[in-house]
Design a protein around this motif. Sequence first.
Motif, mmCIF file in Angstrom:
data_model
loop_
_atom_site.group_PDB
_atom_site.id
_atom_site.type_symbol
_atom_site.label_atom_id
_atom_site.label_comp_id
_atom_site.label_asym_id
_atom_site.label_seq_id
_atom_site.Cartn_x
_atom_site.Cartn_y
_atom_site.Cartn_z
ATOM 1 N N UNK A 153 71.803 -45.574 7.649
ATOM 2 C CA UNK A 153 71.397 -46.637 7.456
ATOM 3 C C UNK A 153 73.125 -47.117 6.114
ATOM 4 N N UNK A 154 74.038 -45.992 6.295
ATOM 5 C CA UNK A 154 75.237 -46.534 5.439
ATOM 6 C C UNK A 154 76.116 -47.299 6.624
ATOM 7 N N UNK A 155 76.503 -48.283 5.520
ATOM 8 C CA UNK A 155 77.190 -49.772 5.724
ATOM 9 C C UNK A 155 78.020 -49.835 5.042
ATOM 10 N N UNK A 156 78.787 -48.386 5.036
ATOM 11 C CA UNK A 156 80.429 -48.813 4.347
ATOM 12 C C UNK A 156 81.662 -48.567 5.089
ATOM 13 N N UNK A 157 82.606 -49.688 4.543
ATOM 14 C CA UNK A 157 83.347 -49.727 6.028
ATOM 15 C C UNK A 157 84.207 -48.509 5.984
ATOM 16 N N UNK A 158 84.107 -47.402 4.900
ATOM 17 C CA UNK A 158 85.878 -46.456 4.990
ATOM 18 C C UNK A 158 84.697 -45.692 6.227
ATOM 19 N N UNK A 159 83.133 -44.863 6.574
ATOM 20 C CA UNK A 159 81.939 -44.796 7.322
ATOM 21 C C UNK A 159 82.314 -45.439 9.058
ATOM 22 N N UNK A 160 82.507 -46.758 8.982
ATOM 23 C CA UNK A 160 82.290 -47.391 9.628
ATOM 24 C C UNK A 160 84.349 -47.653 10.432
ATOM 25 N N UNK A 161 84.913 -47.260 9.413
ATOM 26 C CA UNK A 161 86.253 -47.412 9.722
ATOM 27 C C UNK A 161 86.904 -45.980 10.875
ATOM 28 N N UNK A 162 85.967 -44.539 10.146
ATOM 29 C CA UNK A 162 86.166 -43.330 10.877
ATOM 30 C C UNK A 162 85.682 -43.068 11.811
ATOM 31 N N UNK A 163 84.564 -44.009 12.500
ATOM 32 C CA UNK A 163 83.941 -43.747 13.506
ATOM 33 C C UNK A 163 84.952 -44.120 14.612
ATOM 34 N N UNK A 164 85.285 -45.521 13.932
ATOM 35 C CA UNK A 164 85.875 -46.214 15.100
ATOM 36 C C UNK A 164 87.185 -45.808 15.346
ATOM 37 N N UNK A 165 88.057 -44.416 14.555
ATOM 38 C CA UNK A 165 89.494 -43.942 14.499
ATOM 39 C C UNK A 165 88.527 -43.260 15.562
ATOM 40 N N UNK A 166 87.524 -41.959 15.355
ATOM 41 C CA UNK A 166 87.546 -41.249 16.030
ATOM 42 C C UNK A 166 87.087 -41.368 17.255
ATOM 43 N N UNK A 167 86.321 -42.951 17.475
ATOM 44 C CA UNK A 167 86.010 -43.374 18.867
ATOM 45 C C UNK A 167 86.962 -43.717 19.569
ATOM 46 N N UNK A 168 88.183 -44.635 18.952
ATOM 47 C CA UNK A 168 89.466 -44.263 19.791
ATOM 48 C C UNK A 168 91.162 -43.018 20.125
ATOM 49 N N UNK A 169 89.907 -42.907 19.078
ATOM 50 C CA UNK A 169 91.115 -40.735 19.828
ATOM 51 C C UNK A 169 90.453 -40.088 20.548
ATOM 52 N N UNK A 170 89.638 -39.983 21.136
ATOM 53 C CA UNK A 170 88.026 -39.743 22.038
ATOM 54 C C UNK A 170 88.003 -38.218 21.632
ATOM 55 N N UNK A 171 87.306 -38.352 20.170
ATOM 56 C CA UNK A 171 87.356 -37.108 19.507
ATOM 57 C C UNK A 171 85.188 -37.696 20.357
ATOM 58 N N UNK A 172 84.927 -38.017 20.158
ATOM 59 C CA UNK A 172 83.705 -38.025 20.304
ATOM 60 C C UNK A 172 83.203 -37.495 21.803
ATOM 61 N N UNK A 173 82.572 -36.242 21.949
ATOM 62 C CA UNK A 173 82.302 -35.553 23.525
ATOM 63 C C UNK A 173 81.600 -36.943 24.615
ATOM 64 N N UNK A 174 82.530 -36.964 25.625
ATOM 65 C CA UNK A 174 81.828 -38.497 26.292
ATOM 66 C C UNK A 174 81.026 -37.485 26.862
ATOM 67 N N UNK A 175 79.499 -38.417 27.936
ATOM 68 C CA UNK A 175 78.564 -38.224 28.563
ATOM 69 C C UNK A 175 78.073 -37.029 28.214
ATOM 70 N N UNK A 176 77.292 -36.944 26.600
ATOM 71 C CA UNK A 176 76.576 -36.186 25.965
ATOM 72 C C UNK A 176 75.586 -37.261 25.541
ATOM 73 N N UNK A 177 74.924 -37.175 24.940
ATOM 74 C CA UNK A 177 73.943 -38.092 24.738
ATOM 75 C C UNK A 177 74.070 -37.118 22.897
#
Length: 299
Positions: A275-299
């Motif tokens: 439930x964290x609506x912090x723009x800082x956390x949301x921006x971090x998640x976007x940056x990690x997604x855009x830079x392929x940091x998350x392991x793909x194809x794993x739930x």
Amino acid sequence: MELRHLRYFLAVAETRHFGKAAQALHMAQPPLSQAIRRLETDLGVELFTRTTRQVTLTGAGEVFRTDVERILKAVDEAVARIARFTSGVEGVLRVGLTGSASYRQLPALARLLKREMPHVMMEVHTEMLTPAQELGLTERRLDVGVLRPPIRQEGIAHRPLADEPLVAAVPEEHWLAEADTVRVEQLRHEDFIMYGATLGSVVNDAVVRSCLASGFYPHCAYEVTETSAALALVAAGLGVAVLPDSIRSAPREGVRCKDIEDALSVPLVLAWRADDDSPLVRNLLDVLEQNDVFLQGVA
């Protein structure tokens, strides 16, 4: 004295002309002249020498201009800073990490933030096992955690970062130190250095399950609370430690790391409050997604 009066003063000081200053400020000249007069009255000093041909700063006006420029610059910077903060590109990100993640994932995360979110400072808390990070997240002492599931607290979202094999850390004079790889069975009679049993370590669980699959229960000779302490005891020749592969990113004198053919692996995830609506956390998640940091194809 109002802030807008300082801006009026600086406009006149820069143009040396009330008409041009009024035009730049998108206002009529009479109200500008009245505001400057009011400012001079408040200060008890004349800031400008006025003639029919020109407007010049007095000595007091020159001194005042220097201070006004500094004040307005500070105000503008403060406004820009709060705008960056509310949009999530500036602030303090409180990050918790497991001990082994601090060797590999922390440097990678720090480099990425410096490049993509340069106005964000990291407040780093290392050597935190999963239960401690879960508590830190739910109590809002952490913004994100780099931890190993399972996550037992409700309301925590996560994305996978890695699935790390376990490796054997052995003293450099150990009989397995020169082996290319080892099998769990070969560790049957070794003294193990493990995380404390009461800490709820996911790595401990994986080590125990790997050993049980090979027909024995590991003999824990020393309990530690930190990965660095486990490696120090291995270097001292007091036993072996089975730890995630990321410990290879910080080689330690006196310790050899060996692949284990038949050990389990341990996942690593980034976790945050759902439930964290912090723009800082949301921006971090976007940056990690855009830079392929998350392991793909794993739930």
